[in-house]
Write an enzyme that holds these catalytic residues in place. Structure first.
Site, PDB file in Angstrom:
ATOM      1  CB  CYS A   1      -0.914  -0.005   1.218  1.00 38.12           C
ATOM      2  SG  CYS A   1      -1.792   1.557   1.482  1.00 38.12           S
TER       3      CYS A   1
ATOM      4  CB  CYS B   1       1.231   1.184   4.635  1.00 39.69           C
ATOM      5  SG  CYS B   1      -0.381   0.369   4.775  1.00 39.69           S
TER       6      CYS B   1
ATOM      7  CG  HIS C   1      -3.826  -1.126   4.944  1.00 39.67           C
ATOM      8  ND1 HIS C   1      -3.633  -0.315   3.831  1.00 39.67           N
ATOM      9  CD2 HIS C   1      -4.487  -2.233   4.494  1.00 39.67           C
ATOM     10  CE1 HIS C   1      -4.144  -0.906   2.763  1.00 39.67           C
ATOM     11  NE2 HIS C   1      -4.659  -2.066   3.131  1.00 39.67           N
TER      12      HIS C   1
ATOM     13  CG  HIS D   1      -4.024   3.502   4.128  1.00 43.54           C
ATOM     14  ND1 HIS D   1      -3.056   2.703   4.692  1.00 43.54           N
ATOM     15  CD2 HIS D   1      -4.150   4.560   4.979  1.00 43.54           C
ATOM     16  CE1 HIS D   1      -2.601   3.247   5.808  1.00 43.54           C
ATOM     17  NE2 HIS D   1      -3.266   4.387   5.999  1.00 43.54           N
TER      18      HIS D   1
ATOM     19  CG  HIS E   1      -7.086   8.128   0.625  1.00 42.77           C
ATOM     20  ND1 HIS E   1      -7.523   6.832   0.446  1.00 42.77           N
ATOM     21  CD2 HIS E   1      -7.296   8.756  -0.562  1.00 42.77           C
ATOM     22  CE1 HIS E   1      -7.956   6.673  -0.792  1.00 42.77           C
ATOM     23  NE2 HIS E   1      -7.837   7.837  -1.429  1.00 42.77           N
TER      24      HIS E   1
END
Length: 313
Positions: free
Chosen positions: A30, A33, A86, A138, A140
């Site tokens: 990711c 991360c 995550h 993730h 955001h």
């Protein structure tokens, strides 16, 4: 990359063909991360430049054509990574203190944007759910610092200014004060409710109880209360049906450096599942005529979300 203007409606189209190259729900590493090339370690909330921007500091000069108007796509496209974790499904799973950190980072970023005379609007939004095309899961959100005011906000500004001229009051303040029938959650500073005029199946708006034009004008206690209101409201969307709901969250506020006694900031959240758990698509009536159809009523949705609130910590 350029901004094209619709000559009949005044809408803007952010033309960014390079965005086809962005990763789409990749498996494995990711990029958001801790320890990734862009992120590093030792952070709680992170602000990153968007690698696939719709606006940029040094945009190319638009080609343009006779009859049509095109503007340079000048501005900033940013990503807010809201937590190092995550394994979090949504920011409603985060502590209120973490959401407050996200809000404070937004405010700091907006203050910097206000220093740029070419920046006209600070657009903050959050897309949640693979079902609506989120490319990275993730947690955001995104910021567009734009050289134009979004047409939807322009329409709200015109309507609220007309009301203010005729009646001398802020329509947003009246809505916030009088909206009780469809309230989902409220605290000392904020009220979330399903609007009488909802367009999406599980649409919720969050308004400050005090007249505030910009995110940067919030007091410390209002920032803390906003974090609480966001967490509780988004939690109701997660628990209202048998599965977490995809949604879109957008901040509407006044244009940068512009005071508006007739308009103040609010958040609009569009929960995209119908009451039966099926995804709502914008189809012919919505896209072709801006006539939105609901398979339920805002009153029923408010009751469903208020019931779901009892399951939220």
């Amino acid at each position: 990359m350029e901004i094209r203007k619709h000559p009949l409606t005044g809408e803007y189209i952010l033309v960014s063909p390079h965005r086809l190259g962005r990763p789409w729900q990749p498996e494995g590493t990711c990029p958001f991360c801790p320890g990734a090339p862009e992120t590093g370690f030792g952070w709680d909330v992170l602000l990153l430049p968007n690698k696939y921007p719709v606006v940029t500091r040094e945009p190319p000069t638009p080609g343009g054509e006779e009859l049509y108007e095109a503007l340079p796509a000048r501005g900033l496209s940013l990503v807010v990574v809201e937590t190092p974790r995550h394994d979090v499904d949504d920011i409603s799973d985060l502590p209120t203190e973490q959401i407050e950190k996200v809000l404070k980072l937004l405010i700091e970023t907006q203050k910097k944007a206000e220093e740029d005379p070419a920046a006209r609007y600070f657009l903050y939004f959050r897309n949640k759910g693979r079902e609506i095309g989120v490319s990275l899961t993730h947690p955001h959100s995104q910021i567009y610092i734009l050289p134009v005011v979004p047409p939807r906000v322009e329409a709200e500004l015109r309507a609220s200014e007309e009301w203010y001229r005729r009646r001398g009051t802020c329509l947003h303040c009246l809505i916030t004060a009088r909206e009780e029938k469809r309230v989902v959650y409220q605290n000392a500073s904020w009220k979330s409710f399903v609007p009488y005029y909802a367009r999406w199946p599980h649409e919720v708006h969050i308004y400050p109880k005090r007249h505030v034009t910009h995110l940067t004008h919030l007091r410390r206690d209002e920032i803390r209360d906003l974090a609480d209101a966001l967490r509780k409201t988004l939690c109701t969307l997660k628990t209202a049906l048998s599965k977490p709901m995809p949604y879109i969250l957008v901040l509407h506020q006044a244009p940068l450096r512009q005071e508006t006694p007739h308009y103040h900031l609010h958040f609009e959240i569009y929960g995209m599942y119908r009451p039966d758990g099926r995804l709502k698509y914008a189809a012919g009536a919505e896209l072709g005529a801006s006539l939105y159809t609901l398979d339920t009523t805002p009153e029923e949705v408010a009751e469903r979300l208020k019931t779901a609130l009892s399951q939220c910590p």
